[in-house]
Design an enzyme around this catalytic site. Sequence first.
Site, PDB file in Angstrom:
ATOM      1  N   ALA A  89       0.861  -1.182   0.000  1.00  0.00           N
ATOM      2  CA  ALA A  89       0.000   0.000   0.000  1.00  0.00           C
ATOM      3  C   ALA A  89       0.899   1.233   0.000  1.00  0.00           C
ATOM      4  O   ALA A  89       2.091   1.144   0.280  1.00  0.00           O
ATOM      5  CB  ALA A  89      -0.877  -0.004   1.242  1.00  0.00           C
ATOM      6  N   THR A 141       1.037   3.399   2.103  1.00  0.00           N
ATOM      7  CA  THR A 141       1.499   3.596   3.484  1.00  0.00           C
ATOM      8  C   THR A 141       2.334   2.423   3.983  1.00  0.00           C
ATOM      9  O   THR A 141       2.556   2.283   5.187  1.00  0.00           O
ATOM     10  CB  THR A 141       0.282   3.748   4.418  1.00  0.00           C
ATOM     11  OG1 THR A 141      -0.579   2.614   4.186  1.00  0.00           O
ATOM     12  CG2 THR A 141      -0.489   5.010   4.169  1.00  0.00           C
ATOM     13  N   SER A 142       2.818   1.576   3.084  1.00  0.00           N
ATOM     14  CA  SER A 142       3.458   0.308   3.476  1.00  0.00           C
ATOM     15  C   SER A 142       4.669   0.466   4.400  1.00  0.00           C
ATOM     16  O   SER A 142       5.661   1.129   4.053  1.00  0.00           O
ATOM     17  CB  SER A 142       3.889  -0.427   2.202  1.00  0.00           C
ATOM     18  OG  SER A 142       4.687  -1.539   2.526  1.00  0.00           O
ATOM     19  N   ASN A 143       4.590  -0.184   5.555  1.00  0.00           N
ATOM     20  CA  ASN A 143       5.739  -0.240   6.468  1.00  0.00           C
ATOM     21  C   ASN A 143       6.842  -1.108   5.873  1.00  0.00           C
ATOM     22  O   ASN A 143       8.027  -0.833   6.041  1.00  0.00           O
ATOM     23  CB  ASN A 143       5.316  -0.845   7.812  1.00  0.00           C
ATOM     24  CG  ASN A 143       4.330   0.037   8.540  1.00  0.00           C
ATOM     25  OD1 ASN A 143       4.589   1.211   8.767  1.00  0.00           O
ATOM     26  ND2 ASN A 143       3.182  -0.531   8.920  1.00  0.00           N
ATOM     27  N   ALA A 179       7.539  -1.550   2.691  1.00  0.00           N
ATOM     28  CA  ALA A 179       8.230  -0.819   1.624  1.00  0.00           C
ATOM     29  C   ALA A 179       9.253   0.140   2.225  1.00  0.00           C
ATOM     30  O   ALA A 179      10.400   0.217   1.757  1.00  0.00           O
ATOM     31  CB  ALA A 179       7.214  -0.060   0.772  1.00  0.00           C
TER      32      ALA A 179
END
Length: 324
Positions: A69, A71-73, A75
């Site tokens: 997403a 907001t990916s942690n 990534a």
Amino acid sequence: MLQRKLNIANLKTPIYKLESLSQSLGKDIYIKRDDYTGTEISGNKVRKLEYTIQYVLDHGYDTIITTGAITSNHARATAAVCAQYNIECHLILRGTMAEYEGNLFLATMSGAHVHLIEPIASREEAMDTLYIELEEGGKTPFKIPAGGSDWIGAHGYIDAYEEILEQEIAMEIQFDSINFAVGSGGTYAGLWFGKTSNNLATQIIGYAVNKNAETFKNKVIEIIKDLDNDTTSFETILINDEYIGLGYSQATDEELQFYIDIAQQEGIILDPTYTGKAFRGLVEEIKQGHYDDQQSILFIHTGGLQGYTQEIRTRIQQLLLENA
Ligand SMILES: *Cc1c(COP(=O)(O)O)cnc(C)c1O
């Protein structure tokens, strides 16, 4: 089983008792702070990346493609580790640059190349297309699935289970259950595999944050079979999907108020995408009597503070004003 891993997370992460909540619920509630694993690499994803990036380095890959997403942690953590090890990092994210804050901001600052896709587009197809492009450009790319959840990453949480066992011995406690959020299944697969390999009774209870229990159970089984094809009994996989609420990274006012209450009661900030939903689920289930046969309960804080978007922060500000 893989033996080699990087040592980039701050381990072991502490476990301590939540005194005020334990008292009000009549249980011994403990928290393990996996949000303390680091800053750029904070949260649960770094335990997986210790194995994944080691694997990448050992096999001669020079470029990583992963997805998530906006907001990916995962990534953001991947971008930071890639910067540290001089690996080219490509992120395929669903969303727009208008949401330029939190993890997206940190990932780009760490030098990751961001490729935006439409919310409905297939992340896997986008990864495959980019993979071919990068290969044609002379790179040797490696694809990490969303959340780093595959048999390689799951090793990080097999280790975490061993770490919890050591802490149980040192603290002279036995947890009746270990509870945490499930978003792509790798954390669950690792902890369940660790517990099952040790033949222990501790229940491993996951709280789904986006997809239903059936979907996650299948995903977890897939990862476990990749780890050990001889595992055939999966009845003890417990995933509760009753606290997803409005969906991934969405929050109701009631949920936000719960996060405010925990922050003010225990000094712990839960995140609005994962830990908040899971912890609220745990507290509700305890209140409903579903943990009546348990006394010592562990919750893992898996990180995610960067998920407080402008929109959610504004709504919390509003709630605080209304409370005042
Ligand atoms: C990714 C994530 C989870 C879920 O872990 P999975 O292994 O993807 O199921 C939980 N909490 C936070 C903060 C996360 O970023």
